[in-house]
Each structure stands twice: as structure tokens, then as C-alpha cells.
Design a protein around this motif. Structure first.
Motif, PDB file in Angstrom:
ATOM      1  N   SER A   1      14.939   4.023  -4.869  1.00  0.00           N
ATOM      2  CA  SER A   1      14.124   3.553  -3.750  1.00  0.00           C
ATOM      3  C   SER A   1      15.003   3.516  -2.514  1.00  0.00           C
ATOM      4  O   SER A   1      16.221   3.349  -2.607  1.00  0.00           O
ATOM      5  CB  SER A   1      13.571   2.149  -4.024  1.00  0.00           C
ATOM      6  OG  SER A   1      12.592   2.199  -5.027  1.00  0.00           O
TER       7      SER A   1
ATOM      8  N   THR B   1       6.939   8.961  -0.629  1.00  0.00           N
ATOM      9  CA  THR B   1       5.928   7.918  -0.710  1.00  0.00           C
ATOM     10  C   THR B   1       6.428   6.702   0.033  1.00  0.00           C
ATOM     11  O   THR B   1       7.519   6.202  -0.241  1.00  0.00           O
ATOM     12  CB  THR B   1       5.619   7.553  -2.176  1.00  0.00           C
ATOM     13  OG1 THR B   1       5.171   8.719  -2.855  1.00  0.00           O
ATOM     14  CG2 THR B   1       4.540   6.476  -2.251  1.00  0.00           C
ATOM     15  N   ASP B   2       5.644   6.265   1.003  1.00  0.00           N
ATOM     16  CA  ASP B   2       5.957   5.060   1.776  1.00  0.00           C
ATOM     17  C   ASP B   2       5.228   3.875   1.157  1.00  0.00           C
ATOM     18  O   ASP B   2       4.046   3.968   0.838  1.00  0.00           O
ATOM     19  CB  ASP B   2       5.487   5.205   3.230  1.00  0.00           C
ATOM     20  CG  ASP B   2       6.240   6.282   3.978  1.00  0.00           C
ATOM     21  OD1 ASP B   2       7.355   6.645   3.562  1.00  0.00           O
ATOM     22  OD2 ASP B   2       5.709   6.766   4.989  1.00  0.00           O
ATOM     23  N   PHE B   3       5.942   2.770   0.993  1.00  0.00           N
ATOM     24  CA  PHE B   3       5.366   1.524   0.510  1.00  0.00           C
ATOM     25  C   PHE B   3       5.411   0.548   1.677  1.00  0.00           C
ATOM     26  O   PHE B   3       6.484   0.197   2.161  1.00  0.00           O
ATOM     27  CB  PHE B   3       6.182   0.963  -0.660  1.00  0.00           C
ATOM     28  CG  PHE B   3       6.094   1.816  -1.899  1.00  0.00           C
ATOM     29  CD1 PHE B   3       5.274   1.440  -2.944  1.00  0.00           C
ATOM     30  CD2 PHE B   3       6.826   2.983  -2.014  1.00  0.00           C
ATOM     31  CE1 PHE B   3       5.183   2.217  -4.090  1.00  0.00           C
ATOM     32  CE2 PHE B   3       6.744   3.775  -3.155  1.00  0.00           C
ATOM     33  CZ  PHE B   3       5.921   3.392  -4.198  1.00  0.00           C
TER      34      PHE B   3
ATOM     35  N   ARG C   1      10.827   3.528   0.724  1.00  0.00           N
ATOM     36  CA  ARG C   1      10.289   4.857   0.451  1.00  0.00           C
ATOM     37  C   ARG C   1      10.831   5.330  -0.891  1.00  0.00           C
ATOM     38  O   ARG C   1      11.888   4.877  -1.331  1.00  0.00           O
ATOM     39  CB  ARG C   1      10.729   5.847   1.536  1.00  0.00           C
ATOM     40  CG  ARG C   1      10.309   5.430   2.927  1.00  0.00           C
ATOM     41  CD  ARG C   1      10.796   6.421   3.952  1.00  0.00           C
ATOM     42  NE  ARG C   1       9.711   7.390   4.164  1.00  0.00           N
ATOM     43  CZ  ARG C   1       9.822   8.470   4.908  1.00  0.00           C
ATOM     44  NH1 ARG C   1      10.957   8.762   5.491  1.00  0.00           N
ATOM     45  NH2 ARG C   1       8.802   9.281   5.069  1.00  0.00           N
TER      46      ARG C   1
ATOM     47  N   THR D   1       0.860  -1.173   0.000  1.00  0.00           N
ATOM     48  CA  THR D   1       0.000   0.000   0.000  1.00  0.00           C
ATOM     49  C   THR D   1       0.897   1.223   0.000  1.00  0.00           C
ATOM     50  O   THR D   1       1.967   1.218   0.607  1.00  0.00           O
ATOM     51  CB  THR D   1      -0.906  -0.008   1.256  1.00  0.00           C
ATOM     52  OG1 THR D   1      -1.694  -1.193   1.225  1.00  0.00           O
ATOM     53  CG2 THR D   1      -1.813   1.191   1.293  1.00  0.00           C
ATOM     54  N   LYS D   2       0.486   2.295  -0.691  1.00  0.00           N
ATOM     55  CA  LYS D   2       1.283   3.515  -0.787  1.00  0.00           C
ATOM     56  C   LYS D   2       0.622   4.652  -0.004  1.00  0.00           C
ATOM     57  O   LYS D   2      -0.597   4.763   0.034  1.00  0.00           O
ATOM     58  CB  LYS D   2       1.429   3.958  -2.237  1.00  0.00           C
ATOM     59  CG  LYS D   2       2.197   3.012  -3.098  1.00  0.00           C
ATOM     60  CD  LYS D   2       2.516   3.619  -4.438  1.00  0.00           C
ATOM     61  CE  LYS D   2       1.339   3.597  -5.360  1.00  0.00           C
ATOM     62  NZ  LYS D   2       1.690   4.017  -6.732  1.00  0.00           N
ATOM     63  N   TYR D   3       1.472   5.486   0.583  1.00  0.00           N
ATOM     64  CA  TYR D   3       1.013   6.701   1.254  1.00  0.00           C
ATOM     65  C   TYR D   3       2.049   7.788   0.979  1.00  0.00           C
ATOM     66  O   TYR D   3       3.250   7.578   1.208  1.00  0.00           O
ATOM     67  CB  TYR D   3       0.881   6.471   2.767  1.00  0.00           C
ATOM     68  CG  TYR D   3       0.594   7.742   3.523  1.00  0.00           C
ATOM     69  CD1 TYR D   3      -0.657   8.332   3.489  1.00  0.00           C
ATOM     70  CD2 TYR D   3       1.596   8.362   4.260  1.00  0.00           C
ATOM     71  CE1 TYR D   3      -0.914   9.516   4.171  1.00  0.00           C
ATOM     72  CE2 TYR D   3       1.346   9.544   4.950  1.00  0.00           C
ATOM     73  CZ  TYR D   3       0.091  10.113   4.896  1.00  0.00           C
ATOM     74  OH  TYR D   3      -0.159  11.275   5.564  1.00  0.00           O
ATOM     75  N   SER D   4       1.627   8.944   0.478  1.00  0.00           N
ATOM     76  CA  SER D   4       2.532  10.050   0.162  1.00  0.00           C
ATOM     77  C   SER D   4       2.197  11.283   0.990  1.00  0.00           C
ATOM     78  O   SER D   4       1.026  11.573   1.233  1.00  0.00           O
ATOM     79  CB  SER D   4       2.425  10.432  -1.321  1.00  0.00           C
ATOM     80  OG  SER D   4       2.846   9.396  -2.147  1.00  0.00           O
TER      81      SER D   4
END
Length: 105
Positions: free
Chosen positions: A60, A38-40, A51, A23-26
Motif C-alpha cells: 500500500s 486503486t485509490d482508497f 493507493r 471508497t475505492k476508485y481504480s
């Protein structure tokens, strides 16, 4: 307080399994450069895997703990650079032999 990671070119990074569970969060609010980070992370267990920065989209930043090869930890993944030393706690003197940077560069 401590984050151990390394930089790798995206073309050299290969997911053996589980990429579909990431899941990604930026966000950029807490990023000193102002770039988006962006965190994976694993959608099953929540582990941050790596990240990516909008400032270096071809790279990365995996977490060292995601590598399960102890030989790599003893050799190629030994810290060479310590960043954000200006924010270091007073009781930690740094990584012996590693270059030190006050900011993130």
C-alpha cells in the motif's frame, strides 16, 4: 505537484477506525506503468488515504499526512527517494539527501 507517501506491506498496515468509510476508485489511464492504481479515500471528507497498484498488490502507498505521529515524520518518514524527477518544476531542486529517479521506479 507534490505527493508525499511511503510504501508499506499490506500485512503491516492496520486500520484503527474508519475502514468501513473508505471508497475505492481504480484506473490506469494516467499510470505510467500501465498497471491499475486503486485509490482508497474517505467517503465523508474526500481525503485520499492510500493507493494500491496492480503491479505490487501486496503493498500500500499511504499518504504521509494520514500519519499523526510527528516523531515518525522526523525519522522514519523522512524522504529517501524522489520519483518522477523528469516532471519536476524548474524552481524545486529536490529533497536533500534523497535518491532521485526520473520515472516511477
Amino acid at each position: 505537484m507534490f505527493i508525499s507517501g511511503f510504501a508499506v506491506n499490506n500485512t503491516a498496515m492496520k486500520h484503527i477506525r474508519g475502514e468501513e468509510k473508505l471508497t475505492k476508485y481504480s484506473q490506469k489511464k494516467t499510470i505510467e506503468s500501465g498497471n491499475y492504481m486503486t485509490d482508497f479515500f474517505c467517503s465523508v471528507c474526500g481525503t485520499l488515504m492510500y493507493r494500491r497498484s496492480s503491479g505490487y498488490p501486496e503493498m500500500s502507498l499511504p499518504r504521509i499526512g494520514t500519519v499523526d505521529d510527528l516523531e515518525l515524520h522526523e525519522t522514519k518518514l523522512k524522504p529517501q527517494l524522489e520519483v518522477f524527477c523528469k516532471n519536476r518544476v524548474s524552481w524545486f531542486n529536490g529533497v536533500e539527501g534523497a535518491k532521485q529517479s526520473q520515472g516511477g521506479q
